[in-house]
Design an enzyme around this catalytic site. Structure first.
Site, mmCIF file in Angstrom:
data_model
loop_
_atom_site.group_PDB
_atom_site.id
_atom_site.type_symbol
_atom_site.label_atom_id
_atom_site.label_comp_id
_atom_site.label_asym_id
_atom_site.label_seq_id
_atom_site.Cartn_x
_atom_site.Cartn_y
_atom_site.Cartn_z
ATOM 1 C CB THR A 1 -8.457 12.346 -7.738
ATOM 2 O OG1 THR A 1 -7.637 12.893 -6.698
ATOM 3 C CG2 THR A 1 -9.817 12.010 -7.170
ATOM 4 N N GLY A 2 -5.305 11.200 -8.451
ATOM 5 C CA GLY A 2 -4.044 11.603 -9.064
ATOM 6 C C GLY A 2 -3.696 13.078 -8.845
ATOM 7 N NE ARG A 3 -8.350 15.736 -6.135
ATOM 8 C CZ ARG A 3 -9.307 16.080 -5.281
ATOM 9 N NH1 ARG A 3 -9.838 17.293 -5.328
ATOM 10 N NH2 ARG A 3 -9.727 15.230 -4.376
ATOM 11 N N GLY B 1 -8.504 5.876 -0.971
ATOM 12 C CA GLY B 1 -7.495 5.137 -1.735
ATOM 13 C C GLY B 1 -6.453 4.676 -0.745
ATOM 14 C CB THR C 1 -4.448 6.676 -3.576
ATOM 15 O OG1 THR C 1 -3.353 7.016 -2.726
ATOM 16 C CG2 THR C 1 -4.407 5.200 -3.862
ATOM 17 C CD GLU D 1 -4.702 10.480 7.756
ATOM 18 O OE1 GLU D 1 -5.098 9.557 7.029
ATOM 19 O OE2 GLU D 1 -5.440 11.382 8.181
ATOM 20 N N GLY D 2 -1.584 6.968 5.486
ATOM 21 C CA GLY D 2 -0.959 5.651 5.403
ATOM 22 C C GLY D 2 -1.793 4.605 6.132
ATOM 23 C CE LYS D 3 -7.388 6.631 6.088
ATOM 24 N NZ LYS D 3 -6.654 7.774 5.528
ATOM 25 C CG LEU E 1 11.018 9.358 10.606
ATOM 26 C CD1 LEU E 1 10.389 10.502 11.395
ATOM 27 C CD2 LEU E 1 11.739 8.401 11.557
ATOM 28 C CD GLN F 1 -13.073 9.030 3.406
ATOM 29 O OE1 GLN F 1 -13.855 8.415 4.100
ATOM 30 N NE2 GLN F 1 -12.683 8.572 2.226
HETATM 31 P P1 GDP Z 1 -4.235 6.059 3.192
HETATM 32 O O1 GDP Z 1 -5.311 6.639 2.346
HETATM 33 O O2 GDP Z 1 -4.220 6.631 4.556
HETATM 34 O O3 GDP Z 1 -4.250 4.554 3.212
HETATM 35 O O4 GDP Z 1 -2.854 6.492 2.507
HETATM 36 P P2 GDP Z 1 -2.509 6.415 0.928
HETATM 37 O O5 GDP Z 1 -2.304 4.998 0.545
HETATM 38 O O6 GDP Z 1 -3.498 7.204 0.141
HETATM 39 O O7 GDP Z 1 -1.178 7.255 0.885
HETATM 40 C C1 GDP Z 1 -0.049 6.888 1.601
HETATM 41 C C2 GDP Z 1 1.110 6.631 0.638
HETATM 42 O O8 GDP Z 1 2.305 6.584 1.375
HETATM 43 C C3 GDP Z 1 1.020 5.291 -0.073
HETATM 44 O O9 GDP Z 1 1.596 5.383 -1.346
HETATM 45 C C4 GDP Z 1 1.849 4.370 0.813
HETATM 46 O O10 GDP Z 1 2.418 3.281 0.101
HETATM 47 C C5 GDP Z 1 2.929 5.309 1.245
HETATM 48 N N1 GDP Z 1 3.529 5.037 2.556
HETATM 49 C C6 GDP Z 1 2.942 4.592 3.698
HETATM 50 N N2 GDP Z 1 3.840 4.550 4.712
HETATM 51 C C7 GDP Z 1 5.005 4.984 4.178
HETATM 52 C C8 GDP Z 1 6.305 5.206 4.730
HETATM 53 O O11 GDP Z 1 6.578 5.004 5.911
HETATM 54 N N3 GDP Z 1 7.261 5.698 3.875
HETATM 55 C C9 GDP Z 1 7.008 5.965 2.556
HETATM 56 N N4 GDP Z 1 7.991 6.439 1.806
HETATM 57 N N5 GDP Z 1 5.798 5.757 2.032
HETATM 58 C C10 GDP Z 1 4.819 5.293 2.830
HETATM 59 P P1 IMO Z 2 -8.300 8.154 2.240
HETATM 60 O O1 IMO Z 2 -9.162 7.087 2.891
HETATM 61 C C1 IMO Z 2 -7.740 12.354 1.271
HETATM 62 C C2 IMO Z 2 -11.350 14.711 0.540
HETATM 63 C C3 IMO Z 2 -11.527 15.235 -0.868
HETATM 64 C C4 IMO Z 2 -12.281 16.526 -0.578
HETATM 65 C C5 IMO Z 2 -13.197 16.113 0.580
HETATM 66 C C6 IMO Z 2 -14.603 15.733 0.152
HETATM 67 O O2 IMO Z 2 -7.527 7.680 1.074
HETATM 68 O O3 IMO Z 2 -7.496 8.858 3.282
HETATM 69 P P2 IMO Z 2 -15.603 13.574 -1.043
HETATM 70 O O4 IMO Z 2 -15.301 12.982 -2.384
HETATM 71 O O5 IMO Z 2 -15.384 12.655 0.090
HETATM 72 O O6 IMO Z 2 -16.954 14.238 -0.993
HETATM 73 O O7 IMO Z 2 -14.541 14.785 -0.913
HETATM 74 O O8 IMO Z 2 -12.568 15.016 1.198
HETATM 75 N N1 IMO Z 2 -11.146 13.246 0.638
HETATM 76 C C7 IMO Z 2 -9.966 12.671 0.891
HETATM 77 N N2 IMO Z 2 -8.734 13.214 0.992
HETATM 78 N N3 IMO Z 2 -7.914 11.023 1.437
HETATM 79 C C8 IMO Z 2 -9.140 10.476 1.354
HETATM 80 O O9 IMO Z 2 -9.385 9.174 1.651
HETATM 81 C C9 IMO Z 2 -10.238 11.298 1.015
HETATM 82 N N4 IMO Z 2 -11.550 11.089 0.831
HETATM 83 C C10 IMO Z 2 -12.101 12.285 0.618
HETATM 84 O O10 IMO Z 2 -10.288 15.471 -1.495
HETATM 85 O O11 IMO Z 2 -11.392 17.492 -0.086
HETATM 86 MG MG MG Z 3 -5.560 7.588 0.516
#
Ligand code: GDP
Ligand code: IMO
Ligand code: MG
Length: 428
Positions: free
Chosen positions: A305-307, A40, A303, A14-16, A336, A224
């Site tokens: 696994t690249g999927r 990631g 972030t 979600e962008g945590k 947004l 997650q």
């Molecule tokens: P997390 O796992 O919840 O921390 O989220 P990820 O880092 O895996 O994925 C969120 C992605 O969205 C990352 O590449 C961030 O840099 C990007 N991101 C976060 N907020 C924004 C936003 O407001 N706009 C855009 N374009 N990207 C954002």
């Molecule tokens: P962040 O913190 C998105 C998903 C996997 C799979 C399920 C179980 O970046 O938001 P696991 O390896 O945990 O046993 O996989 O959970 N999954 C995530 N999906 N963001 C994550 O972390 C995830 N961590 C696990 O894709 O569906």
């Molecule tokens: Mg992530």
């Protein structure tokens, strides 16, 4: 009351990371409470993109002490790689600002091999895990045969534990037709890692409670998301930990009285990586439009696994559910900016299941698999919003979208991000 819990409101990503980085500016301690390097988290500071898997996102603020909580499962070898990567970009890492709970469980090569074997055995019912050994590590934890970080302080006993765990896994792997692992070399590798990590290991619950008593501000960083929670998510298509707000208490060893703020992070649309239900999932051109091509680092590709991530419209049924399970005191809406240029946006306001409309997600997979989203339409906007910093800078239709989400979820949206950089925020 000094603790804030940060929770993903959807299926992760979600962008945590960026929200944790923002909240960390006003925190003294940032503590991860669940999961492992399946996470990631991306943080962008002055154009530099930093991807964190185990280390809390607060690490990029010099004044912050970071904790890997007891609720986590930690791969020591991958943690060392991450620490080296951070040091290489000039981040100071020392036992004074990074600690690993002595009660956190360790992921070994046995867990990683068992994760893939279990996915293979599931065939078409595979969960689509990140293959980081998460499930098997939590299985060993609850099966009371795991190895905790504290054991790294006793090298001899630790090497024995690793070897025993590897041999136990080998028995299962060979039984299912897989090649056995080299138990001795794993023990040697882990012994080396233990020697390097041992200074970081301590009783983090004790530390956190002392700091809270002294009035320190603690940010509990979730990984997650709510729908991946082993209890409250789309079981069995979930992770094996408790990413929801309750998990922060057990995952860190703090009491509920310490918490006065629960920030839910929601992306302005839905994404999911891995298998499982997703009632608002889109296909074709719209899905590709939301996902992006992969050209930008923020496009929807995992972030860790690249999927490519599955993409769809925002699901207010999920958000309302997440608000209830976690007790969100506010929502933070991310990405947004990605919606700019779409003529029409849809929000799922209910599910139709066998002709019946419900406004909460059903608790069984059989029903959830039959749920169809019931949509409400909102007119989109064409303007680029990445430069917006105040609500008044946003087009009216974007404001209407934010307000409608807030109404449907029943929680205030206090902050919206309009780009991945630290400052790209709109305070509502
Ligand atoms: P997390 O796992 O919840 O921390 O989220 P990820 O880092 O895996 O994925 C969120 C992605 O969205 C990352 O590449 C961030 O840099 C990007 N991101 C976060 N907020 C924004 C936003 O407001 N706009 C855009 N374009 N990207 C954002
Ligand atoms: P962040 O913190 C998105 C998903 C996997 C799979 C399920 C179980 O970046 O938001 P696991 O390896 O945990 O046993 O996989 O959970 N999954 C995530 N999906 N963001 C994550 O972390 C995830 N961590 C696990 O894709 O569906
Ligand atoms: Mg992530």
């Amino acid at each position: 009351m000094p603790a804030t819990i940060l929770v993903g409101a959807q299926w992760g990503d979600e962008g945590k990371g960026r929200v944790a980085d923002w909240l960390a500016a006003e925190a003294d301690v940032v503590a991860r409470y669940a999961g492992g390097d399946n996470a990631g988290h991306t943080v962008v500071v002055s154009g530099q993109v930093v991807k964190l898997h185990l280390v809390p996102s607060g690490i990029l603020h010099e004044h912050v002490v970071c904790v890997l909580g007891n609720g986590m499962v930690v791969n020591p070898v991958n943690l060392l790689k991450e620490i080296d990567g951070l040091k290489a970009i000039g981040v100071e890492i020392s036992p004074e600002r990074l600690m690993i709970s002595s009660r956190a469980h360790l992921i070994t090569p046995a867990h990683i091999a068992l994760d893939s074997a279990s996915e293979q055995a599931r065939g078409s019912q595979a969960i689509g895990t990140t293959l980081r050994g998460i499930g098997p590590a939590y299985l060993d934890k609850t099966g009371r045969q795991g190895i905790r970080a504290g054991e790294m302080r006793d090298p001899e006993g630790f090497a024995d534990s690793i070897e025993r765990m590897m041999e136990r896994a080998n028995a299962a792997l060979v039984r299912d037709g897989h090649a056995p692992l080299d138990a001795k070399s794993a023990a040697v590798q882990y012994l080396d890692a233990a020697a390097l990590l041992q200074p970081y290991v301590r009783d983090s619950a004790q530390y956190l409670n002392e700091r809270l008593r002294d009035g320190a501000r603690v940010l509990c960083e979730g990984a997650q998301g709510t729908l991946l929670d082993v209890d409250h998510g789309d079981y069995p298509f979930v992770t094996s930990s408790s990413p929801t707000a309750g998990g922060a208490l057990t995952g860190l060893g703090i009491g509920p009285g310490a918490v006065d703020r629960v920030v839910g992070v929601a992306k302005a649309f839905s994404t999911r990586v891995g298998s499982g239900p997703m009632p608002t999932e889109l296909e074709g051109e719209l899905a590709s439009r939301l996902r992006g091509t992969g050209e930008n680092f923020w496009d929807e590709f995992g972030t860790t696994t690249g999927r490519p991530r599955r993409c769809g419209w925002l699901d207010a049924v999920v958000l309302r559910y997440a608000a209830q399970i976690n007790g969100f005191t506010e929502l933070f809406l991310t990405k947004l900016d990605v919606l700019s240029g779409l003529p029409e946006l849809k929000i799922a306001v209910a599910y139709r299941i066998d002709g019946r409309e419900v406004d909460y997600p059903p608790s069984t997979m059989a029903e959830l698999a039959r749920a169809e989203a019931v949509y409400e339409s909102v007119t989109g906007w064409v303007q680029d919003v990445t430069g917006a910093r105040h609500l008044a800078d946003l087009p009216n239709n974007a404001i209407a979208y934010i307000q409608r989400i807030s109404e449907l979820v029943g929680v205030r949206i206090r902050t919206v991000s309009v780009g991945p950089e630290r400052g790209q925020l709109v305070f509502v």
